[in-house]
Write a protein that holds these residues in place. Structure first.
Motif, short mmCIF file in Angstrom:
data_model
loop_
_atom_site.label_atom_id
_atom_site.label_comp_id
_atom_site.label_asym_id
_atom_site.label_seq_id
_atom_site.Cartn_x
_atom_site.Cartn_y
_atom_site.Cartn_z
N ALA A 199 0.92 -1.25 -0.07
CA ALA A 199 -0.15 0.08 0.01
C ALA A 199 0.86 1.29 0.04
CB ALA A 199 -0.90 -0.10 1.26
N GLY A 200 2.04 1.43 0.80
CA GLY A 200 2.72 2.32 0.80
C GLY A 200 3.64 2.80 -0.43
N ARG A 204 7.76 -3.71 -10.61
CA ARG A 204 7.80 -4.84 -10.93
C ARG A 204 7.85 -5.71 -9.94
NH1 ARG A 204 9.61 -5.95 -16.35
NH2 ARG A 204 10.45 -8.16 -15.76
N GLU A 205 8.17 -5.55 -8.78
CA GLU A 205 8.37 -6.62 -7.44
C GLU A 205 6.99 -6.61 -6.82
OE1 GLU A 205 11.11 -8.00 -7.30
OE2 GLU A 205 12.25 -6.92 -9.07
N LEU A 206 5.99 -6.00 -7.37
CA LEU A 206 4.68 -6.03 -6.45
C LEU A 206 3.90 -7.01 -7.07
CD1 LEU A 206 4.39 -2.02 -5.55
CD2 LEU A 206 5.50 -3.74 -4.15
N PRO A 207 3.00 -7.24 -6.49
CA PRO A 207 1.96 -8.28 -6.80
C PRO A 207 1.15 -7.50 -8.13
CG PRO A 207 1.63 -8.40 -4.61
CD PRO A 207 2.56 -7.20 -5.08
N LEU A 237 -2.20 -3.47 -11.25
CA LEU A 237 -2.91 -3.08 -12.11
C LEU A 237 -4.43 -2.42 -11.64
CD1 LEU A 237 -2.54 -6.40 -14.20
CD2 LEU A 237 -1.81 -4.04 -14.92
N GLU A 238 -4.54 -2.44 -10.38
CA GLU A 238 -5.70 -1.72 -9.87
C GLU A 238 -5.46 -0.40 -9.13
OE1 GLU A 238 -7.48 -4.56 -7.36
OE2 GLU A 238 -8.28 -5.96 -8.83
N ALA A 294 -0.49 5.94 -14.62
CA ALA A 294 0.26 6.22 -15.61
C ALA A 294 1.53 5.43 -15.77
CB ALA A 294 0.61 7.77 -15.41
N GLU A 295 2.35 5.17 -14.71
CA GLU A 295 3.59 4.56 -14.76
C GLU A 295 3.23 3.19 -15.24
OE1 GLU A 295 7.20 3.79 -15.09
OE2 GLU A 295 6.55 5.66 -14.54
N VAL A 296 2.14 2.28 -14.74
CA VAL A 296 1.68 1.07 -15.47
C VAL A 296 1.51 1.06 -16.82
CG1 VAL A 296 -0.07 -0.69 -15.58
CG2 VAL A 296 0.68 0.24 -13.37
#
Length: 495
Positions: free
Chosen positions: A422-423, A436-439, A444-445, A451-453
Motif C-alpha cells: 500500500a505504501g 515490477r516487484e509488487l503483486p 494493475l488496480e 500512468a506508470e503502469v
C-alpha cells in the motif's frame, strides 16, 4: 331425477331411494326438496342423513327445526360448526356447547366465524371453553422413530413440532379474546400444563394472577418428577428462559425461583458439569439468575476458573462463559471473594462484563487484570514497518533508494506485506523497477500508478502486434496473488 320425488304415487321406500340417488347424482336438488311444504317427516330425516356435509346447513335451515332432525344430523355427520350454530339459534344452547366440545380441532376457528355471522356477537364463554376442550382432547399421535435413518428422524421430528405449533396457535386463538378466564385455564386440573404453555408462549405482560397460576410451568415442576440427572440442567434453562420472557416473575416469586436452583443441586446438578464435557455455560448462567445460596453460587464461580477451553468453537465458548460471568457478577448473593479468586483465569471478554461492578474492590481488580491482558496483547503484536510518506521521502537524498529498501519487507508477514504494498503504490517516487516487484493484481488496480503502469505496458509491447494481442488475452486471465507485475509483463512479451 327431480321429477321422481315429485310423483304422488311413490311409496315411502321409493321416495327414500330417490333421495339416496339424488344425494349421489344431483345433491343440490335435496335443498330444493327440503324447501317444499309437502315433504313427509320421515323423508325429511332421510334428507338430513343423505345430504353431503357441505349442503347440510342449507337443508337444515330450509326444514322446520325438530329434535329428530338434529339427532339424525349428529348421528350421520357428527359435530360440525353449522350444527353448533343452528342449535344455539334454535334455543338449544346446551346442545351447542356439547357439540362444540366434540368438534375436530381444525373446525374450531370456523365456529367463531359462523357464530359472529349468525348472531353479530363474539362467542359466549361457555362455547369458547368447549372449543378449547375440543382442541385439547385431540390425542398426540405416537412418535415412533425406530428403524428410521437420520433424515427420516429429522423430518418426523420437524413434522411433530409443526403439528404441535399449529395446535398451540389454535388454542391461543381461542383463549386470547377471554383474558378473564386465563387464570381458570392455567389452573385447569386436566389440561393446565398445555394452557399455561400457550399463555406463557404467546402473551406478553401477563397479569400477576396469571403469572402466579403459571408457576408450575415456569418452575418446570414436571421435570422433577422424572428421576434423571440430565434433566436438572434442562429444568434450569427452561425456568430461566421463562423468567427472561416474563421478568415480573422475579418479583412475584423469588422464593420459588431460588427453590428451583436448590432442588437441581439436590437432584444431582453440578456446576462443574460432566467429566468429559465440562461446565455448561448456559446452565451456569441460568443458575446464577435463579440461585440465592452463597455456597452453591460460589461453586458455580469456581467452575469458571477450573474449566478448560475446547479445541474448537473457541470464540463461542468464551462468549458463553462471559455471559455466565455477567450473570454471576450481577447476583448480589455471589461471594465477592469467589469472584476475586478466579479473575486471573478469565479472558478479556469475561473481565469486561465485571466493569463496572457494585463492589469497588472487584471492579478495580478486574480493571487491573484487563490492563495487564491488553499490555501483553500489544507486546505480542508484530511491529509493522511503514513506508515513509512522500513528504518524508522528499527530505532524503535518494527517495527511490529508500523505497527499494522496503522491498525486503515483501517477504514478511501478511500484515507487513499489505502495508508495504500500500505504501509503495501510494508514493509518487515509486519507479517502474519497484512496481515490477509488487503483486500484479494490486499494481494493475492502482489509480495512483496508472500512468506508470501504462508506460510499462507500452514499453513492453513496443511495435509488436503479437504483444498487444497478448494484452487482451491476459486481461481476462485471473491473477494469482504471488504473480508479480514483472512476471506479468514478461508474459505479455511472450518470454
Amino acid at each position: 331425477m327431480t321429477a321422481l320425488v315429485s310423483l304422488d304415487d311413490l311409496s315411502t321406500g321409493q321416495r327414500r331411494g330417490a333421495v339416496v340417488a339424488l344425494a349421489d347424482l344431483e345433491p343440490h336438488v335435496l335443498v330444493e326438496l327440503a324447501e317444499r311444504d309437502d315433504v313427509p317427516a320421515d323423508i325429511r330425516v332421510d334428507l338430513v342423513r343423505e345430504v353431503p356435509e357441505f349442503l347440510l346447513e342449507q337443508v337444515l335451515r330450509a326444514l322446520p327445526w325438530a329434535d329428530e332432525l338434529f339427532r339424525a344430523a349428529v348421528e350421520k355427520h357428527g359435530a360440525t360448526p353449522a350444527l353448533v350454530v343452528l342449535c344455539a339459534a334454535n334455543g338449544r344452547r346446551a346442545d351447542a356447547v356439547g357439540l362444540a366440545g366434540r368438534l375436530r380441532p381444525a373446525m374450531t376457528t370456523t365456529v367463531e366465524y359462523q357464530w359472529e355471522r349468525e348472531f353479530g356477537e363474539p362467542l359466549p364463554p361457555e362455547v369458547r371453553s368447549a372449543l378449547v376442550r375440543a382442541v385439547l382432547a385431540e390425542p398426540h399421535p405416537p412418535l415412533d422413530l425406530s428403524g428410521m435413518n437420520r433424515w427420516q428422524r429429522d423430518r418426523a421430528l420437524d413434522q411433530a413440532t409443526a403439528a404441535e405449533g399449529v395446535r398451540r396457535e389454535r388454542l391461543w386463538h381461542l383463549v386470547k379474546p377471554d383474558p378473564e378466564r386465563w387464570v381458570r385455564h392455567a389452573e385447569d386440573p386436566d389440561h393446565g400444563a398445555d394452557l399455561r404453555q400457550v399463555l406463557l408462549d404467546h402473551a406478553d405482560g401477563l397479569p400477576d394472577a396469571v403469572l402466579l397460576a403459571c408457576l408450575p410451568t415456569v418452575t418446570s415442576e414436571a421435570l422433577r418428577r422424572k428421576p434423571n440427572e440430565l434433566l436438572t440442567g434442562v429444568r434450569l434453562r427452561q425456568t430461566a428462559e421463562w423468567v427472561r420472557r416474563h421478568p415480573r416473575i422475579r418479583e412475584l416469586a423469588p422464593e420459588d425461583l431460588a427453590r428451583v436452583a436448590r432442588e437441581v443441586v439436590e437432584d444431582g446438578w453440578r456446576a462443574s458439569g460432566w467429566k468429559h464435557t465440562g461446565p455448561d455455560w448456559a446452565e451456569i448462567t441460568a443458575f446464577a439468575e435463579l440461585g440465592s445460596d452463597p455456597e452453591h453460587l460460589a461453586a458455580a464461580v469456581t467452575a469458571l476458573g477450573a474449566a478448560k477451553a475446547p479445541d474448537r468453537d473457541l470464540a463461542l465458548w468464551h462468549d458463553e462463559r462471559a455471559r455466565a460471568v455477567a450473570a454471576l457478577g450481577a447476583n448480589p448473593r455471589v461471594p465477592v471473594d469467589a469472584l476475586l479468586a478466579v479473575l486471573p483465569t478469565l479472558d478479556r471478554h469475561a473481565l469486561e462484563v465485571l466493569v463496572p461492578h457494585r463492589d469497588p474492590a472487584l471492579e478495580q481488580a478486574a480493571r487491573d487484570h484487563l490492563d495487564r491482558l491488553r499490555s501483553a496483547a500489544v507486546a505480542r503484536e508484530p511491529v509493522i514497518v511503514a513506508v515513509p510518506s512522500d513528504e518524508e521521502l522528499a527530505t532524503l537524498p535518494d527517495p527511490v533508494a529508500a523505497l527499494r529498501g522496503h522491498l525486503r519487507h515483501l517477504r514478511g508477514r501478511a500484515a507487513q506485506r499489505d502495508a508495504t504494498c500500500a505504501g509503495l503504490l501510494r508514493s509518487r517516487f515509486t519507479t517502474a523497477d519497484v512496481l515490477r516487484e509488487l503483486p500484479a493484481v494490486l499494481v494493475l488496480e492502482s489509480a495512483e500508478q496508472a500512468a506508470e503502469v501504462a508506460r510499462s505496458i507500452a514499453r513492453t509491447c513496443g511495435d509488436d502486434l503479437r504483444h498487444w494481442r497478448n494484452l487482451a488475452a491476459l486481461k481476462d486471465t485471473p491473477l494469482a496473488r504471488k504473480t508479480t507485475f514483472g512476471a506479468w509483463l514478461d508474459a505479455l512479451a511472450g518470454s
